[in-house]
Every structure is written in structure tokens, then in C-alpha cells.
Write an enzyme that holds these catalytic residues in place. Structure first.
Site, short mmCIF file in Angstrom:
data_model
loop_
_atom_site.label_atom_id
_atom_site.label_comp_id
_atom_site.label_asym_id
_atom_site.label_seq_id
_atom_site.Cartn_x
_atom_site.Cartn_y
_atom_site.Cartn_z
N ARG A 91 41.11 33.40 48.92
CA ARG A 91 40.49 32.34 48.13
C ARG A 91 39.85 31.26 49.01
NH1 ARG A 91 45.22 31.37 43.52
NH2 ARG A 91 44.70 33.19 42.22
N GLU A 136 41.37 42.60 46.10
CA GLU A 136 41.59 43.19 44.78
C GLU A 136 42.08 44.63 44.88
OE1 GLU A 136 41.78 41.88 41.88
OE2 GLU A 136 41.23 39.89 42.57
N GLN A 166 48.67 47.13 41.83
CA GLN A 166 50.06 47.56 41.78
C GLN A 166 50.90 47.06 42.96
OE1 GLN A 166 50.94 51.30 40.10
NE2 GLN A 166 48.83 51.86 39.78
N THR A 167 50.48 46.00 43.60
CA THR A 167 51.23 45.46 44.74
C THR A 167 51.30 43.95 44.62
OG1 THR A 167 50.28 47.25 46.08
CG2 THR A 167 51.41 45.50 47.25
N TYR A 210 38.67 46.97 35.81
CA TYR A 210 39.26 45.70 36.21
C TYR A 210 38.70 45.21 37.54
CZ TYR A 210 42.30 42.48 38.57
OH TYR A 210 42.75 41.42 39.31
N ASP A 223 43.69 43.23 33.62
CA ASP A 223 44.74 44.08 34.16
C ASP A 223 46.01 43.90 33.33
OD1 ASP A 223 45.64 41.58 34.88
OD2 ASP A 223 45.90 42.04 37.01
N CYS A 254 58.03 29.65 29.18
CA CYS A 254 57.24 29.07 28.09
C CYS A 254 57.17 27.54 28.15
CB CYS A 254 57.79 29.51 26.74
SG CYS A 254 57.62 31.28 26.42
#
Length: 455
Positions: free
Chosen positions: A28, A40, A45-46, A123, A141, A202
Site C-alpha cells: 500500500r 493480490e 488463501q493466505t 476477484y 472474495d 460487532c
């Protein structure tokens, strides 16, 4: 509050929260499309914490698309070693070559061209276009579908293609004009940090007031997701063959085929245990028949080795298979030796096993863009029990034509399976790419972890 007001509340409050709470991540810090793309792919999955050191090392060694495209495949796999899902690395390099050949080394900015890159799905294409180029493209995703399912109380099964289409349309409607880059990252961040799978926070959620799932008391039951078929167990026997004479201080390894599971990676020789051991619980095989079968399988490949005893148990988890490994320390023998374990019954056991191996050689591919999280943390092997996890996205993936690895050791060809075998020492470990479980086992051997075995 109507649906439109609920959408507006979500977008505004989410962006405000993100601008204050976003994590400082290396990809970033630079608005570099290549960095976005690499991150990306790695994040498929990591977990983020796992990816950061790999990303920094990868970019340090392959700082541009051209550098990645021109690198030997072995170097790319070595830099990916331990991260898992190795088809991602192969696809990333293949796509880098596409970018060089078709786009002059510049990342394309239109969706069809990005989507056409090898290893890029809906994605990833949306993430690249929105984050790198601020285009209003949805990036949906598992995290995003979970957030949207809860906030808008969507009961559709997120494993269905129709639900993904619904989510992509909804996510696209939520993107504020000119803020695609921040909004999509904010949505991912919320799913990763607050709206987590099992224990959503929440009370600290910036959009909790209008979350329909929370209001209905459904935050713990959403999203709706069909359970995946459990992986099938396999009991495998692994040989750590300790060299003698010219091979003293070395162990025998082999390279997997050019296509299929873990293509072109190096491993210790291993064989599927007898069918009786491949039960639902993958119960261990008794040592005597296990060592006979293992010795017989090595003999059939042209290697004489005496199993000395059990070194360790290990486990290697794919999404479709769980390998339960019985690892035996073996000693290289002269080909003319009369080995008690390499006898008629051992050869018969191996021949009988060949049919079983043929029947279990193929499995279906799994998309690398599912939302299953994978954690592959490098660490010190346990001499008693080693466990790793790796996805089978490598299935049916072809590797690129690259130069063979230059090693000082002799290359041998197995007599039965035709695979490439080599004797290697500790100095070769930084030149070859191994699946994480075999990396740990071999490293533990060279560190003296198996000096004592159970005879």
C-alpha cells in the site's frame, strides 16, 4: 431506513473508518500496479501476516515485471517456498511473460486484458483495476461476501455462482465515485479485522447500526455456505536415504513430473501405503511391512537402501487429500548387496501397490480464488511430528520451459517411474524448491534431527 439509505450509510461510514484504521502494508506504500498484482496473488488463501515477509523478499528479487518474466522458474519457486499454493507462482510468472509480450511490460488497464492473464480470476482482476488504477470495479472474495451477507441479510449460498454475481453487482453499486481504490480495500479490511468468520466484533464495527444480520441476530449464522467435501486420507511411506561412499553426507531426492500436483518441485521418495492402511483414519502401517514396501519401491527405481527404523510421523494437508506420512531413515547399500528387506515379498508388495498408485494419481483442480484461509508459517521441524498445509491448486498446471537447475550432483532417472533423482547435500538446499513438508524433513535431517531412530 430504505435500502438506498442503508447502502449510503455503509459506504460513507466504512470509508471514514478505513481512513483512520487501515493497516500499513508494504504494497500500500506505493501506487505500483505490479506490487498490487503480486500482493493480490500472494493473498489468495493466505493470511496477511504470512504474506508480508514473502512479498518483501519477492519484490526485492524480482522488482519489475521484466525481472520476473526473465527469471528461471526454479528461482521463482524458491522465493515462493513455504508460502504454498505453488501454481500461483508459476501462473504469476507466465502472466508476467504475457505482459511483456502483449503489453510492452506495462500492466494493462482494461478488464478483458487483465482477466486474460494466467492465474487472474474475477476477484483478482477487480482488485488490480480498482486498487492500482482506481477503476470502479468490484473485488469480491470470501471476506467481502461475508460482510455483504451479514449487512444486507443475504441468505443465498455463497458457494453458488449466481450468488457471486449478485454480490459483485451489489459491491459495484456501493463504490463511491472516485473512491474505488480506498473503498474496496476498506471492504476487505473490515472482513479481515472486524467482521471475522467465527467471532465478529460487532461493537467496534463502523456500520453496525444498520447491519441487518446483526439486528436479526444472524451474524453468527451468515454467510450461508455449503460445506466442502472432506479431504480423503492417504497413508504414505517416506524414505530419507542416507548416502554412503561417494554420497556420504547427502540424501536422495526426486523431482516431481512437469505437470500435476506440486509440478517440478523436489521431494523425498515416497510411496502410497498398502490399501488396507488407506482407511478413513489413515491408520499407520506396521513398521515391518512398511519398511519392506518402501525398500521394494526404492529397489524398483534402481536404488538399494536398507530402512533402519522410523524417524518421525508427519502430516501434509491439501484441500482434497491429507497425507499421513511415516518417515523412515534408510541407508544406501551396494546394488549387489543381499538386503533382507529387498526380497521377493518386498518386490511383490511393491508390484501390488503399483495399481493402487495408478488409481489415486489424479484429482480435480481447486480454484485458487476460494475464500479458504491458508496459513503456512515457516518454523523449526519437530522431530516427533511435523504438520504442514498446502492447497492443491497445482493440480493439472503445466510449468514453463526453463533451463534445468545447475547442480554439481549427478542426475539419475528412476527405472520405474522415470522421475529425476539426485543426491544432495545441505549446500544444495538454497538452490532447489521443496514443498514445505519435505523442506522441513530434509532440514531436520541435516540438523541431526534423526540421528536416533526407532529400530
Amino acid at each position: 431506513m430504505g435500502l438506498q439509505e442503508q447502502k449510503q450509510h455503509f459506504s460513507v461510514n466504512l470509508l471514514d473508518w478505513y481512513m483512520v484504521n487501515r493497516r500499513d502494508l508494504p504494497w500500500r506504500r506505493h501506487n505500483n500496479p505490479y506490487f498490487t498484482w503480486v500482493s493480490e496473488i500472494m493473498l489468495q488463501q493466505t493470511r496477511v501476516d504470512t504474506v508480508i515477509p514473502y512479498f518483501n523478499r519477492f519484490i526485492g528479487n524480482f522488482p519489475t515485471v521484466q525481472a520476473l518474466a526473465e527469471a528461471p522458474e526454479e528461482d521463482v519457486l524458491k522465493n515462493w517456498e513455504g508460502l504454498g499454493y505453488y501454481s500461483r507462482a508459476r501462473n504469476l510468472q507466465a502472466a508476467a511473460r504475457q505482459v511483456m509480450e502483449l503489453h510492452g511490460g506495462e500492466m494493462p488497464q482494461d478488464k478483458p486484458a487483465v482477466f486474460a492473464l494466467k492465474g487472474v480470476g474475477p476477484y483478482t482482476a477487480g482488485a488490480i483495476l480498482s486498487i492500482a488504477f482506481n477503476q470502479p470495479q468490484p473485488a469480491v472474495d470470501g471476506n467481502v461476501m461475508r460482510v455483504l451477507s451479514r449487512y444486507f441479510l443475504i441468505d443465498e449460498d455463497i458457494m453458488k455462482g449466481s450468488t457471486r454475481v449478485l454480490m459483485e453487482e451489489l459491491a459495484g453499486e456501493l463504490i463511491p465515485e472516485g473512491r474505488a481504490r480506498d473503498f474496496n480495500q476498506a471492504l476487505m479490511e473490515l472482513g479481515a479485522l472486524v467482521c471475522t468468520p467465527k467471532a465478529p466484533h460487532c461493537l467496534t464495527c463502523p456500520v453496525m447500526e444498520q447491519c441487518s444480520g446483526r439486528i436479526a441476530g444472524r451474524e453468527l449464522t451468515l454467510p450461508v455456505k455449503t460445506k466442502a467435501k472432506p479431504p480423503r486420507p492417504e497413508q504414505r511411506l517416506v524414505a530419507i536415504v542416507e548416502g554412503r561412499g561417494a554420497h556420504r553426507g547427502q540424501v536422495l531426492v526426486r523431482q516431481r513430473p512437469d505437470t500435476g500436483l506440486l509440478a517440478r518441485m523436489w521431494e523425498l521418495p515416497h510411496v502410497l501405503a498398502a490399501p488396507a492402511a488407506a482407511s478413513k483414519k489413515a491408520a499407520p502401517l506396521a513398521d515391518e511391512p512398511a519398511m519392506a514396501l518402501l525398500a521394494g519401491s526404492l529397489w524398483a527405481e534402481g536404488f538399494a537402501a536398507r530402512p533402519e527404523g522410523l524417524a518421525t510421523h508427519a502430516e501434509h494437508v491439501f484441500s482434497h487429500i491429507v497425507w499421513s506420512l511415516q518417515v523412515y531413515k534408510c541407508t544406501e547399500q551396494d546394488q549387489s548387496s543381499e538386503l533382507p528387506l529387498i526380497a521377493a515379498e518386498a518386490r511383490a508388495a511393491y508390484d501390488a501397490q503399483a495399481a493402487t498408485r495408478e488409481g489415486t494419481a489424479s484429482s480435480s483442480a481447486v480454484s485458487p480464488e476460494s475464500d479458504t484461509m491458508h496459513s503456512s508459517e515457516p518454523g523449526t521441524p519437530n522431530a516427533q511430528n511435523i504438520s504442514t498445509s498446502l492447497n492443491d491448486g497445482e493440480m493439472l498446471m503445466s510449468s514453463s520451459d526453463v533451463s534445468d537447475l545447475a547442480l554439481s550432483t549427478t542426475t539419475l532417472t528412476g527405472k520405474g517411474d522415470g522421475l529425476t533423482y539426485r543426491w544432495i547435500g545441505p549446500e544444495d538446499m538454497d538452490k532447489m524448491a521443496f514443498p514445505n513438508i519435505f523442506l522441513k524433513l530434509i532440514s531436520s535431517y541435516f540438523a541431526g534431527g534423526y540421528d536416533q531412530v526407532n529400530d
